[in-house]
Write an enzyme that holds these catalytic residues in place. Structure first.
Site, mmCIF file in Angstrom:
data_model
loop_
_atom_site.group_PDB
_atom_site.id
_atom_site.type_symbol
_atom_site.label_atom_id
_atom_site.label_comp_id
_atom_site.label_asym_id
_atom_site.label_seq_id
_atom_site.Cartn_x
_atom_site.Cartn_y
_atom_site.Cartn_z
ATOM 1 N N HIS A 1 45.686 17.945 42.407
ATOM 2 C CA HIS A 1 46.775 18.140 43.311
ATOM 3 C C HIS A 1 48.105 17.657 42.667
ATOM 4 C CE1 HIS A 1 43.979 19.010 46.745
ATOM 5 N NE2 HIS A 1 44.130 20.043 46.038
ATOM 6 N N CYS B 1 64.814 25.928 36.505
ATOM 7 C CA CYS B 1 65.954 26.323 35.699
ATOM 8 C C CYS B 1 65.387 26.432 34.080
ATOM 9 C CB CYS B 1 67.219 25.345 35.632
ATOM 10 S SG CYS B 1 66.958 23.611 35.350
HETATM 11 P P1 NAD Z 1 41.554 12.968 53.777
HETATM 12 O O1 NAD Z 1 42.623 12.100 54.153
HETATM 13 O O2 NAD Z 1 41.497 14.253 54.348
HETATM 14 O O3 NAD Z 1 40.138 12.129 53.741
HETATM 15 C C1 NAD Z 1 39.840 11.124 53.357
HETATM 16 C C2 NAD Z 1 38.368 10.711 53.424
HETATM 17 O O4 NAD Z 1 38.149 9.425 52.841
HETATM 18 C C3 NAD Z 1 37.929 10.742 54.792
HETATM 19 O O5 NAD Z 1 36.733 11.652 54.888
HETATM 20 C C4 NAD Z 1 37.603 9.171 55.158
HETATM 21 O O6 NAD Z 1 36.615 9.076 55.989
HETATM 22 C C5 NAD Z 1 37.447 8.688 53.729
HETATM 23 N N1 NAD Z 1 37.661 7.415 53.446
HETATM 24 C C6 NAD Z 1 38.267 6.444 54.275
HETATM 25 N N2 NAD Z 1 38.053 5.064 53.580
HETATM 26 C C7 NAD Z 1 37.151 5.445 52.557
HETATM 27 C C8 NAD Z 1 36.442 4.402 51.776
HETATM 28 N N3 NAD Z 1 36.976 3.080 51.775
HETATM 29 N N4 NAD Z 1 35.693 4.676 50.684
HETATM 30 C C9 NAD Z 1 35.461 6.303 50.836
HETATM 31 N N5 NAD Z 1 35.916 7.047 51.611
HETATM 32 C C10 NAD Z 1 36.799 6.552 52.654
HETATM 33 O O7 NAD Z 1 41.829 13.092 52.122
HETATM 34 P P2 NAD Z 1 41.318 14.312 51.230
HETATM 35 O O8 NAD Z 1 40.139 15.092 51.624
HETATM 36 O O9 NAD Z 1 41.476 13.613 49.961
HETATM 37 O O10 NAD Z 1 42.590 15.584 51.283
HETATM 38 C C11 NAD Z 1 43.801 15.441 51.735
HETATM 39 C C12 NAD Z 1 44.609 15.664 50.586
HETATM 40 O O11 NAD Z 1 46.083 14.906 50.614
HETATM 41 C C13 NAD Z 1 44.249 15.574 49.029
HETATM 42 O O12 NAD Z 1 43.849 16.749 48.631
HETATM 43 C C14 NAD Z 1 45.257 14.856 48.335
HETATM 44 O O13 NAD Z 1 46.100 15.860 47.594
HETATM 45 C C15 NAD Z 1 46.345 14.400 49.251
HETATM 46 N N6 NAD Z 1 46.487 12.889 49.529
HETATM 47 C C16 NAD Z 1 46.502 12.076 48.344
HETATM 48 C C17 NAD Z 1 46.420 10.677 48.800
HETATM 49 C C18 NAD Z 1 46.344 9.774 47.282
HETATM 50 O O14 NAD Z 1 46.917 10.212 46.290
HETATM 51 N N7 NAD Z 1 45.900 8.597 47.519
HETATM 52 C C19 NAD Z 1 46.765 10.161 49.816
HETATM 53 C C20 NAD Z 1 46.673 11.040 50.938
HETATM 54 C C21 NAD Z 1 46.314 12.380 50.935
HETATM 55 ZN ZN ZN Z 2 66.950 22.533 36.869
#
Ligand code: NAD
Ligand code: ZN
Length: 248
Positions: free
Chosen positions: A116, A128
């Site tokens: 992502h 641009c």
């Molecule tokens: P999500 O927020 O949907 O899910 C996060 C998952 O992590 C949940 O299932 C939760 O139960 C689990 N979780 C929480 N704490 C945890 C831990 N300590 N250890 C393991 N698992 C844990 O996130 P997603 O499915 O990754 O999708 C959301 C999208 O949003 C991603 O594709 C990403 O691009 C973006 N995003 C990125 C960040 C980042 O870069 N840190 C943060 C938020 C969202």
């Molecule tokens: Zn530009």
């Protein structure tokens, strides 16, 4: 379960790990769907789209400015560190991440496939002709919102993949290739965002042993060969400690 995972890691020639926001939760980066996921009562689905940016670039940039400030203060946690060590130890190791925070790279992980994009990259909204396709900009916070393109003076946008946008075809292809593995480990992702969630299915089709690490149940929990309900920052160091001790 920890010992079972450790023995799979020992035996696997090809290991592919896919991480999501949960892996960075212990570092203080809020997940989208967990506590702290909302910002000023907006959900990510209302902000992380090209339509939202076209409508109100200032609002979307205020959100990214805030997220960049939060992430800039965060350090990699034990899960990032173990995965970084594995990436250097095992030649057949691939890390695919949905995260945009850069913490895997910060921990020293080799060959990260960023599904992502990166919150530390930007690109010209007008694309641009004088600007590169994307570039790194670590300014925190941007003094003027929305920030402008140094090449044409128009708007720049965050270098992340928004809802409804295409994933870089090369990253997609290399990720699909990495599902041809012996061990597929999914950590910290709710497994609902496609096509990332599809990689898990693909790994199963290729006969990989599939493992999920997540404190909560997800749509993938039932299908995984092993589902470990705990934080990645707890589980991964425990597995790694067993790898360092003599194999039974
Ligand atoms: P999500 O927020 O949907 O899910 C996060 C998952 O992590 C949940 O299932 C939760 O139960 C689990 N979780 C929480 N704490 C945890 C831990 N300590 N250890 C393991 N698992 C844990 O996130 P997603 O499915 O990754 O999708 C959301 C999208 O949003 C991603 O594709 C990403 O691009 C973006 N995003 C990125 C960040 C980042 O870069 N840190 C943060 C938020 C969202
Ligand atoms: Zn530009």
């Amino acid at each position: 379960m920890i010992e079972e995972l450790a023995s799979k890691v020992r035996q696997a020639a090809r290991i592919t790990v896919m991480t999501g926001a949960g892996v960075s939760a212990a570092s203080g980066v809020p997940t989208f769907r967990g506590a702290g996921g909302l910002w000023r009562n907006y959900s990510p689905e209302q902000l992380a789209t090209p339509e939202a940016f076209a409508r109100d670039p200032r609002l979307v940039w205020e959100w990214y400015n805030w997220r960049r400030e939060v992430i800039a203060k965060c350090e990699p946690n034990a899960a990032h560190r173990v995965l970084a060590a594995w990436s250097r130890r095992y030649p057949g190791f691939t890390l695919i991440t949905q995260n945009v925070d850069g913490l895997h790279e910060h921990a020293g992980t080799d060959r990260v496939l960023r599904f992502h994009g990166s919150i530390w990259e930007v690109l010209c909204w007008e694309r641009c002709s004088s600007s590169p396709p994307r570039w790194i900009d670590r300014t925190v916070p941007f003094p003027v919102i929305p920030p402008s393109c140094p090449h044409c003076g128009g708007l720049i946008r965050p270098g992340v993949v928004w809802f409804g946008e295409m994933i870089d075809p090369e990253v997609l292809e290399r990720s699909a290739e990495a599902t041809k593995c012996d061990l597929f480990l999914m950590a910290g992702t709710s497994a609902v965002v496609y096509p990332a969630a599809g990689l898990f299915q693909s790994a199963r089709v290729h006969g990989a042993f599939t493992v999920e690490i997540n404190p909560d149940e997800t749509p993938a929990s039932g299908a995984a060969d092993l589902s470990i309900r705990a934080g990645a920052e707890i589980v991964l160091p425990e597995v790694d400690a067993r790898l360092s001790s003599k194999a039974p």
